[in-house]
Write a protein that holds these residues in place. Structure first.
Motif, PDB file in Angstrom:
ATOM      1  N   UNK A  70       0.841  -1.196   0.000  1.00 12.96           N
ATOM      2  CA  UNK A  70       0.000   0.000   0.000  1.00 12.96           C
ATOM      3  C   UNK A  70       0.879   1.250   0.000  1.00 12.96           C
ATOM      4  N   UNK A  71       0.377   2.309  -0.607  1.00 11.61           N
ATOM      5  CA  UNK A  71       1.149   3.544  -0.743  1.00 11.61           C
ATOM      6  C   UNK A  71       0.602   4.656   0.142  1.00 11.61           C
ATOM      7  N   UNK A 113       1.444   9.649   8.675  1.00 20.55           N
ATOM      8  CA  UNK A 113       0.609   8.615   8.060  1.00 20.55           C
ATOM      9  C   UNK A 113       1.443   7.447   7.543  1.00 20.55           C
ATOM     10  N   UNK A 114       2.618   7.266   8.121  1.00 24.55           N
ATOM     11  CA  UNK A 114       3.579   6.259   7.672  1.00 24.55           C
ATOM     12  C   UNK A 114       2.968   4.856   7.700  1.00 24.55           C
ATOM     13  N   UNK A 115       3.134   4.120   6.610  1.00 22.16           N
ATOM     14  CA  UNK A 115       2.662   2.734   6.517  1.00 22.16           C
ATOM     15  C   UNK A 115       3.863   1.814   6.689  1.00 22.16           C
ATOM     16  N   UNK A 172       6.085   4.619   1.200  1.00 23.61           N
ATOM     17  CA  UNK A 172       5.908   5.977   1.718  1.00 23.61           C
ATOM     18  C   UNK A 172       6.751   6.932   0.877  1.00 23.61           C
ATOM     19  N   UNK A 173       6.095   7.909   0.241  1.00 22.61           N
ATOM     20  CA  UNK A 173       6.822   8.719  -0.745  1.00 22.61           C
ATOM     21  C   UNK A 173       6.251  10.133  -0.829  1.00 22.61           C
ATOM     22  N   UNK A 216      15.809  12.179   4.572  1.00 23.82           N
ATOM     23  CA  UNK A 216      16.023  10.832   4.054  1.00 23.82           C
ATOM     24  C   UNK A 216      15.982   9.795   5.170  1.00 23.82           C
ATOM     25  N   UNK A 217      16.412  10.198   6.376  1.00 21.11           N
ATOM     26  CA  UNK A 217      16.468   9.277   7.508  1.00 21.11           C
ATOM     27  C   UNK A 217      15.082   8.814   7.961  1.00 21.11           C
ATOM     28  N   UNK A 218      14.030   9.486   7.502  1.00 19.02           N
ATOM     29  CA  UNK A 218      12.663   9.163   7.927  1.00 19.02           C
ATOM     30  C   UNK A 218      12.137   7.871   7.312  1.00 19.02           C
ATOM     31  N   UNK A 219      12.819   7.367   6.273  1.00 18.18           N
ATOM     32  CA  UNK A 219      12.316   6.183   5.579  1.00 18.18           C
ATOM     33  C   UNK A 219      11.335   6.515   4.476  1.00 18.18           C
TER      34      UNK A 219
END
Length: 517
Positions: A159-160, A251-253, A258-259, A286-289
């Motif tokens: 899922x995105x 709202x990180x999955x 996640x983009x 970038x460190x957030x994933x």
């Protein structure tokens, strides 16, 4: 009729007075109109007015030839960006000279798809090599390294959580910017699934959320949010990036896609806006994933240098959308490869065998080169590979025993040792390291490359076409490392390599080569 002269004089006087009043009224109106025009011009901030001479590109120094005796390892990050090619296409189609620094050869090569086999093992990509002749230098050879990402069906993709970051500043008002951007987004929205979530953040003088996380099933709501966007204001790009990443993280999955997708002309002018500011900011994010896709629009004030930094330093990819056809290619047909990473921090390190290689040169990837020690350092960022993506790199090789003015001269105090190893049939050893999209530890792959060359006419169609594209890029860059710059030779080689060209992109390339000659 005694009074006739009097009436005539009075009539003439009346005409003079009337004309004077009309003139004064006209003069007052003209002055008022001038004041209005000045006021209107003053109301338009200077930064909104496009200047065709303010496009910015990062200067690149061509990779030199190196000796495997003195520089045994060549290390670089993969690059799946292809913005340089579509930007070059824009210049050529408009009859303009292509700026030298706008040409990144690897992005030209990687615009096209090649017929590499799907990976068969546990790794997410296959490795393919081919050795033949370099057509631009007599007696030189060309090594092609090709990666093919695993093609994962949409039903099997995670899922995105997509956060669109849209530039709605005054500089985006032109037809080929925000209006084209809106049409582009419609193409992408069609690819969304019910399990996907979409948010929209905009930025001009300040940043704000115009669409809270919304299911991909509610396409009308998403499209309405895009349709209601309008341009105006300055460009607080840094503030917009901060807000977009904050929303993406909220709202990180977990184990999802996640983009942040930023769409802009790159003309940031408020707050953190310099290239150095952008690099520092995006490296932190970038460190957030959260991954990043950068979409560039427009011309005149286009800031390619900032866009490239964002993509290179932010676990991202970068495309330049010059027309709706390109939007359809990148955001529609190649949606999976553009939006779903199957491997990140992909690095390549190659060691050439001095028994067969006198000198070598990596073509392109100038801003993706890494130190040898960076290869095993998992803290060092590198490029991502998307579902179904292909990545190609080329090395020009000067074989041992061949005379060439490009070969680095021997050092006075360093003696070159003769190769006494038993690896007589090996041209090189190549290593790859990559991480899973949500991983922190890299995985290594090792392959050896045989010293087995085929002539250019016997090489694969993909090799011929790849070589022609690189050759054209080197010509546009006015490379000091090529002796043959014949456009007709480039065109002939490209035509001989056209295959699997259902969309006509390769045929279009041949037309662009013809247009430059």
């Amino acid at each position: 009729m005694k009074n006739k002269p009097f009436y005539l004089l009075a009539f003439l006087l009346l005409i003079v007075v009337s004309c004077k009043k009309q003139y004064e009224a006209t003069e007052d109106y003209a002055a008022e109109a001038t004041d209005m025009a000045v006021t209107a011009t003053d109301a338009i901030p200077e930064e909104y007015i496009s200047d065709p001479n303010t496009e910015s590109y990062t200067g690149l120094e061509e990779n030199p030839f190196e000796s495997p005796q003195k520089s045994p390892l060549s290390t670089f990050s993969i690059d799946v960006d292809n913005a340089s090619y579509t930007n070059i296409r824009r210049f050529i189609n408009e009859g303009q000279q292509v700026p030298k620094d706008a040409v990144r050869v690897e992005e030209m090569v990687n615009f096209f798809k090649y017929n590499y086999p799907q990976p068969a093992g546990q790794h997410p990509f296959s490795i393919n090599t081919e050795l033949s002749d370099a057509p631009w230098n007599k007696n030189s050879q060309l090594l092609r390294i090709g990666l093919q990402g695993k093609n994962i069906p949409m039903t099997n993709l995670p899922a995105s959580n997509l956060v669109f970051l849209i530039d709605v500043s005054g500089s985006m008002s032109e037809q080929n910017k925000l209006p084209l951007l809106k049409e582009s987004m419609k193409i992408l929205v069609k690819e969304l699934r019910p399990q996907d979530k979409v948010s929209i953040v905009v930025y001009a003088g300040s940043a704000g959320v115009v669409l809270e996380p919304t299911s991909g099933d509610n396409k009308d709501d998403i499209l309405d949010a895009f349709d209601n966007l309008s341009a105006g204001g300055s460009t607080a790009g840094g503030e917009g990036i901060e807000l977009a990443y904050k929303l993406a993280q909220q709202n990180f999955i977990k184990e999802g896609n996640n983009r942040v997708i930023i769409a802009t002309d790159g003309d940031f002018n408020v707050g953190a806006s310099t290239d150095a500011d952008m690099e520092k900011l995006i490296e932190e994010k970038r460190k957030s994933g959260v991954f990043l896709t950068v979409l560039g629009y427009g011309m005149g004030n286009y800031k390619d240098s900032k866009m490239e930094i964002l993509a290179d330093k932010g676990n991202g990819n970068y495309a330049y959308i010059d027309n709706i056809q390109e939007a359809n290619r990148f955001l529609g047909k190649e949606f999976k490869g553009s939006m779903f990473a199957i491997a990140k921090d992909v690095k390549i390190q190659i060691e050439f065998n001095p028994k067969h290689v006198q000198a070598y040169r990596l073509i392109g990837y100038e801003n993706r080169k890494l130190k040898a020690e960076d290869f095993k350092n998992d803290a060092i960022d590198a490029g991502e590979l998307g579902s179904g993506h292909t990545v190609t790199a080329l090395y020009e090789i000067i074989p041992t025993g061949v005379e060439s003015s490009y070969v680095p001269s021997d050092l006075k105090y360093t003696k070159v040792k003769k190769d006494e190893s038993n690896y007589s049939d090996e041209l090189a050893t190549i290593k790859f390291r990559y991480k899973k999209p949500d991983g922190a530890i890299s995985i290594e792959m090792v392959n050896t490359i045989e010293n087995k060359k085929v002539t250019l006419d016997k090489s694969s169609s993909d090799f011929k076409f790849t070589t022609a594209v690189a050759w054209f890029g080197l010509k546009l860059r006015d490379s000091k490392f090529i002796s043959n710059t014949s456009g007709s030779d480039i065109k002939s080689l490209a035509k001989s390599g056209i295959s699997n060209d259902e969309d006509g992109y390769k045929a279009e390339f041949v037309r662009l080569v013809s247009a430059v000659n």
